[in-house]
Design a protein around this motif. Structure first.
Motif, PDB file in Angstrom:
ATOM      1  N   LEU A 113       0.830  -1.202   0.000  1.00 57.44           N
ATOM      2  CA  LEU A 113       0.000   0.000   0.000  1.00 57.44           C
ATOM      3  C   LEU A 113       0.870   1.260   0.000  1.00 57.44           C
ATOM      4  O   LEU A 113       0.533   2.256  -0.652  1.00 57.44           O
ATOM      5  CB  LEU A 113      -0.943  -0.004   1.204  1.00 57.44           C
ATOM      6  CG  LEU A 113      -2.021  -1.102   1.192  1.00 57.44           C
ATOM      7  CD1 LEU A 113      -2.808  -1.100   2.486  1.00 57.44           C
ATOM      8  CD2 LEU A 113      -2.962  -0.933   0.003  1.00 57.44           C
ATOM      9  N   GLU A 114       2.003   1.203   0.699  1.00 60.35           N
ATOM     10  CA  GLU A 114       2.930   2.341   0.700  1.00 60.35           C
ATOM     11  C   GLU A 114       3.544   2.567  -0.676  1.00 60.35           C
ATOM     12  O   GLU A 114       3.920   3.696  -1.024  1.00 60.35           O
ATOM     13  CB  GLU A 114       4.041   2.105   1.726  1.00 60.35           C
ATOM     14  CG  GLU A 114       3.569   2.226   3.175  1.00 60.35           C
ATOM     15  CD  GLU A 114       4.589   1.689   4.159  1.00 60.35           C
ATOM     16  OE1 GLU A 114       5.709   1.342   3.737  1.00 60.35           O
ATOM     17  OE2 GLU A 114       4.259   1.604   5.360  1.00 60.35           O
ATOM     18  N   LYS A 115       3.627   1.501  -1.469  1.00 63.82           N
ATOM     19  CA  LYS A 115       4.182   1.621  -2.820  1.00 63.82           C
ATOM     20  C   LYS A 115       3.148   2.144  -3.820  1.00 63.82           C
ATOM     21  O   LYS A 115       3.386   2.165  -5.015  1.00 63.82           O
ATOM     22  CB  LYS A 115       4.741   0.278  -3.281  1.00 63.82           C
ATOM     23  CG  LYS A 115       5.999  -0.139  -2.539  1.00 63.82           C
ATOM     24  CD  LYS A 115       6.592  -1.405  -3.112  1.00 63.82           C
ATOM     25  CE  LYS A 115       7.857  -1.803  -2.365  1.00 63.82           C
ATOM     26  NZ  LYS A 115       8.932  -0.808  -2.509  1.00 63.82           N
ATOM     27  N   GLN A 116       1.987   2.527  -3.291  1.00 59.58           N
ATOM     28  CA  GLN A 116       0.940   3.161  -4.113  1.00 59.58           C
ATOM     29  C   GLN A 116       0.400   2.240  -5.201  1.00 59.58           C
ATOM     30  O   GLN A 116       0.147   2.674  -6.329  1.00 59.58           O
ATOM     31  CB  GLN A 116       1.464   4.464  -4.737  1.00 59.58           C
ATOM     32  CG  GLN A 116       1.999   5.480  -3.743  1.00 59.58           C
ATOM     33  CD  GLN A 116       0.932   5.994  -2.792  1.00 59.58           C
ATOM     34  OE1 GLN A 116      -0.130   6.397  -3.216  1.00 59.58           O
ATOM     35  NE2 GLN A 116       1.210   5.954  -1.497  1.00 59.58           N
ATOM     36  N   VAL A 117       0.237   0.945  -4.867  1.00 59.86           N
ATOM     37  CA  VAL A 117      -0.404   0.049  -5.836  1.00 59.86           C
ATOM     38  C   VAL A 117      -1.842   0.514  -6.062  1.00 59.86           C
ATOM     39  O   VAL A 117      -2.457   1.150  -5.187  1.00 59.86           O
ATOM     40  CB  VAL A 117      -0.372  -1.415  -5.351  1.00 59.86           C
ATOM     41  CG1 VAL A 117       1.045  -1.953  -5.299  1.00 59.86           C
ATOM     42  CG2 VAL A 117      -1.056  -1.561  -3.987  1.00 59.86           C
ATOM     43  N   ASP A 118      -2.383   0.198  -7.223  1.00 57.81           N
ATOM     44  CA  ASP A 118      -3.754   0.601  -7.544  1.00 57.81           C
ATOM     45  C   ASP A 118      -4.786  -0.341  -6.943  1.00 57.81           C
ATOM     46  O   ASP A 118      -5.972   0.001  -6.873  1.00 57.81           O
ATOM     47  CB  ASP A 118      -3.952   0.645  -9.064  1.00 57.81           C
ATOM     48  CG  ASP A 118      -3.139   1.745  -9.718  1.00 57.81           C
ATOM     49  OD1 ASP A 118      -2.772   2.711  -9.023  1.00 57.81           O
ATOM     50  OD2 ASP A 118      -2.854   1.632 -10.932  1.00 57.81           O
ATOM     51  N   GLY A 119      -4.353  -1.527  -6.539  1.00 61.12           N
ATOM     52  CA  GLY A 119      -5.250  -2.508  -5.945  1.00 61.12           C
ATOM     53  C   GLY A 119      -4.444  -3.624  -5.336  1.00 61.12           C
ATOM     54  O   GLY A 119      -3.231  -3.744  -5.578  1.00 61.12           O
ATOM     55  N   LEU A 120      -5.116  -4.474  -4.548  1.00 63.59           N
ATOM     56  CA  LEU A 120      -4.418  -5.537  -3.828  1.00 63.59           C
ATOM     57  C   LEU A 120      -5.228  -6.820  -3.881  1.00 63.59           C
ATOM     58  O   LEU A 120      -6.453  -6.802  -3.697  1.00 63.59           O
ATOM     59  CB  LEU A 120      -4.215  -5.108  -2.368  1.00 63.59           C
ATOM     60  CG  LEU A 120      -3.329  -5.971  -1.483  1.00 63.59           C
ATOM     61  CD1 LEU A 120      -1.866  -5.838  -1.881  1.00 63.59           C
ATOM     62  CD2 LEU A 120      -3.481  -5.551  -0.023  1.00 63.59           C
ATOM     63  N   LEU A 121      -4.542  -7.936  -4.149  1.00 61.39           N
ATOM     64  CA  LEU A 121      -5.142  -9.267  -4.052  1.00 61.39           C
ATOM     65  C   LEU A 121      -4.492  -9.987  -2.885  1.00 61.39           C
ATOM     66  O   LEU A 121      -3.254 -10.067  -2.817  1.00 61.39           O
ATOM     67  CB  LEU A 121      -4.914 -10.063  -5.342  1.00 61.39           C
ATOM     68  CG  LEU A 121      -5.693  -9.599  -6.576  1.00 61.39           C
ATOM     69  CD1 LEU A 121      -5.223 -10.354  -7.806  1.00 61.39           C
ATOM     70  CD2 LEU A 121      -7.190  -9.808  -6.385  1.00 61.39           C
ATOM     71  N   PHE A 122      -5.314 -10.501  -1.988  1.00 64.87           N
ATOM     72  CA  PHE A 122      -4.775 -11.180  -0.804  1.00 64.87           C
ATOM     73  C   PHE A 122      -5.152 -12.649  -0.837  1.00 64.87           C
ATOM     74  O   PHE A 122      -6.321 -13.013  -0.817  1.00 64.87           O
ATOM     75  CB  PHE A 122      -5.310 -10.542   0.475  1.00 64.87           C
ATOM     76  CG  PHE A 122      -4.841 -11.238   1.733  1.00 64.87           C
ATOM     77  CD1 PHE A 122      -3.548 -11.052   2.198  1.00 64.87           C
ATOM     78  CD2 PHE A 122      -5.682 -12.100   2.428  1.00 64.87           C
ATOM     79  CE1 PHE A 122      -3.098 -11.691   3.339  1.00 64.87           C
ATOM     80  CE2 PHE A 122      -5.237 -12.757   3.574  1.00 64.87           C
ATOM     81  CZ  PHE A 122      -3.944 -12.551   4.027  1.00 64.87           C
ATOM     82  N   MET A 123      -4.132 -13.505  -0.906  1.00 63.86           N
ATOM     83  CA  MET A 123      -4.303 -14.945  -0.766  1.00 63.86           C
ATOM     84  C   MET A 123      -3.776 -15.328   0.601  1.00 63.86           C
ATOM     85  O   MET A 123      -2.604 -15.094   0.894  1.00 63.86           O
ATOM     86  CB  MET A 123      -3.494 -15.695  -1.824  1.00 63.86           C
ATOM     87  CG  MET A 123      -4.152 -15.843  -3.153  1.00 63.86           C
ATOM     88  SD  MET A 123      -3.129 -16.875  -4.240  1.00 63.86           S
ATOM     89  CE  MET A 123      -2.083 -15.633  -4.974  1.00 63.86           C
ATOM     90  N   GLY A 124      -4.590 -15.909   1.425  1.00 63.70           N
ATOM     91  CA  GLY A 124      -4.124 -16.285   2.755  1.00 63.70           C
ATOM     92  C   GLY A 124      -5.100 -17.219   3.407  1.00 63.70           C
ATOM     93  O   GLY A 124      -6.057 -17.689   2.774  1.00 63.70           O
ATOM     94  N   GLY A 125      -4.896 -17.486   4.662  1.00 67.59           N
ATOM     95  CA  GLY A 125      -5.796 -18.372   5.386  1.00 67.59           C
ATOM     96  C   GLY A 125      -6.761 -17.585   6.239  1.00 67.59           C
ATOM     97  O   GLY A 125      -7.784 -17.098   5.778  1.00 67.59           O
ATOM     98  N   ASN A 126      -6.386 -17.384   7.479  1.00 75.64           N
ATOM     99  CA  ASN A 126      -7.268 -16.738   8.431  1.00 75.64           C
ATOM    100  C   ASN A 126      -7.156 -15.219   8.311  1.00 75.64           C
ATOM    101  O   ASN A 126      -6.097 -14.644   8.530  1.00 75.64           O
ATOM    102  CB  ASN A 126      -6.884 -17.183   9.851  1.00 75.64           C
ATOM    103  CG  ASN A 126      -7.864 -16.700  10.888  1.00 75.64           C
ATOM    104  OD1 ASN A 126      -8.973 -16.291  10.562  1.00 75.64           O
ATOM    105  ND2 ASN A 126      -7.470 -16.736  12.140  1.00 75.64           N
TER     106      ASN A 126
END
Length: 335
Positions: A113-126
């Protein structure tokens, strides 16, 4: 020395504004002028400054992807789906491995987010409260990929993990198995762990079969934990005739442990799992498993994110994809 837009403009004999329009594919440039600018760019070896362009447009055309374990072939297939759709829509990917550790996941999310991405996809568990806090402070869209949270608070793409486990166990029951063990993932993981555990329990209960904690071993999704679980099951006085493993990797560990103990799979003990990774077709006997559409999970997640980033209308923020039971050679019918 770094070649600048000013150098290109001087070489082509046009204004810097014209060079900018050409670089940004603005249609309001004459073909002859566009050709002259591109020739100057090629001669000088000019590369547009993505950071500067991002500051000007307030877009970096970059998406951050948090992946739990980059060495796992399952997540690699999801990442491939993400990348293919990202390329189609001209987005770049920053892929970050989080090692399935909450602290690292939070740190990586904040770094992206600090790198100013335009969006984020989160793959994870809990997805914990700490995760949600990081997500809620973000000013860009975030999509959960291969995981979900309760309610409709986060856009997400996944399968129905409980139903996938239920279908796997119901197949074993249809083959006459009544004493079925489970190699579970951690129950703190709501999808690969707890949901699949609940699917196992529900299949037994709806079929009138008793549920016993004795027949459940909690693993860590790795091959070795499948070996350990099978060794435990084989030492029981009344050992199970079939095993449901929450992942292919644990199932393969279980198969090898049974074979090392001199048992034939599936003649003396059947094994089924969820995932349908490439390993399922490499082990012998070929592993029966419930296929997750891993590539599609990645591709659909990325497409959903592009819609959110471009403020398009989205019919459903939570998308559940279909799974499929793949019968191979590791499950036998009891005589």
């Amino acid at each position: 020395m770094t070649v600048t837009i000013y150098d290109v403009a001087r070489e082509a004999g046009v204004s810097m504004a014209t060079v900018s329009r050409v670089v940004n594919n603005n249609p309001n440039v004459k073909p002859q002028t566009r050709k002259k600018v591109f020739e100057a760019i090629e001669r000088l070896g000019y590369r547009p400054n993505a950071v500067a362009r991002g500051l000007a447009s307030k877009k970096t055309t970059t998406v951050g992807v948090v992946i739990p374990d980059i060495s796992n072939a399952i997540f690699a297939e999801v990442a491939r789906g993400i990348e293919d759709i990202a390329n189609m829509y001209h987005y770049n990917i920053i892929l970050c491995n989080a090692d399935k550790r909450k602290e690292k996941e939070i740190r990586v999310i904040n770094t992206l987010l600090e790198k100013q991405v335009d969006g984020l996809l989160f793959m994870g568990g809990n997805v914990t409260e700490e995760h949600m806090q990081a997500f809620q402070t973000a000013s860009v869209p975030i999509v959960l990929c291969g995981t979900t949270v309760e309610g409709d608070s986060m856009p997400a793409v996944d399968i129905d993990h409980e139903k996938a486990a239920y279908d796997a166990v119901k197949l074993l029951i249809s083959k006459g198995h009544k004493r079925i063990g489970m190699v579970s993932g951690t129950l703190q993981d709501p999808n690969n762990g707890f949901s699949r555990y609940n699917g196992y329990k529900r299949a037994l209960e709806e079929s009138g079969l008793p549920f016993s904690e004795e027949l459940v071993r909690v693993g860590n999704y790795k091959y070795e934990s499948g070996i350990d679980a099978m060794k435990y099951f084989l030492e029981l006085a009344d050992r199970p005739t079939a095993i449901f493993a929450a992942t292919d990797e644990m199932a393969i560990g279980a198969i090898h442990a049974a074979q090392d103990a001199g048992l034939n799979v599936p003649e003396q003990i059947s094994v089924i799992s969820v995932d349908n990774s490439r390993m399922a077709s490499m082990v012998r006997p070929l592993l029966s498993t419930v296929a997750q559409p891993m590539y599609d999970i990645g591709a659909v997640s990325m497409r959903l994110l592009t819609k959110l980033m471009n403020k398009e209308n989205v019919d459903k923020g939570k998308i559940t994809l279909m799974h499929e039971v793949i019968q191979r050679q590791s499950v036998a019918e009891l005589a």
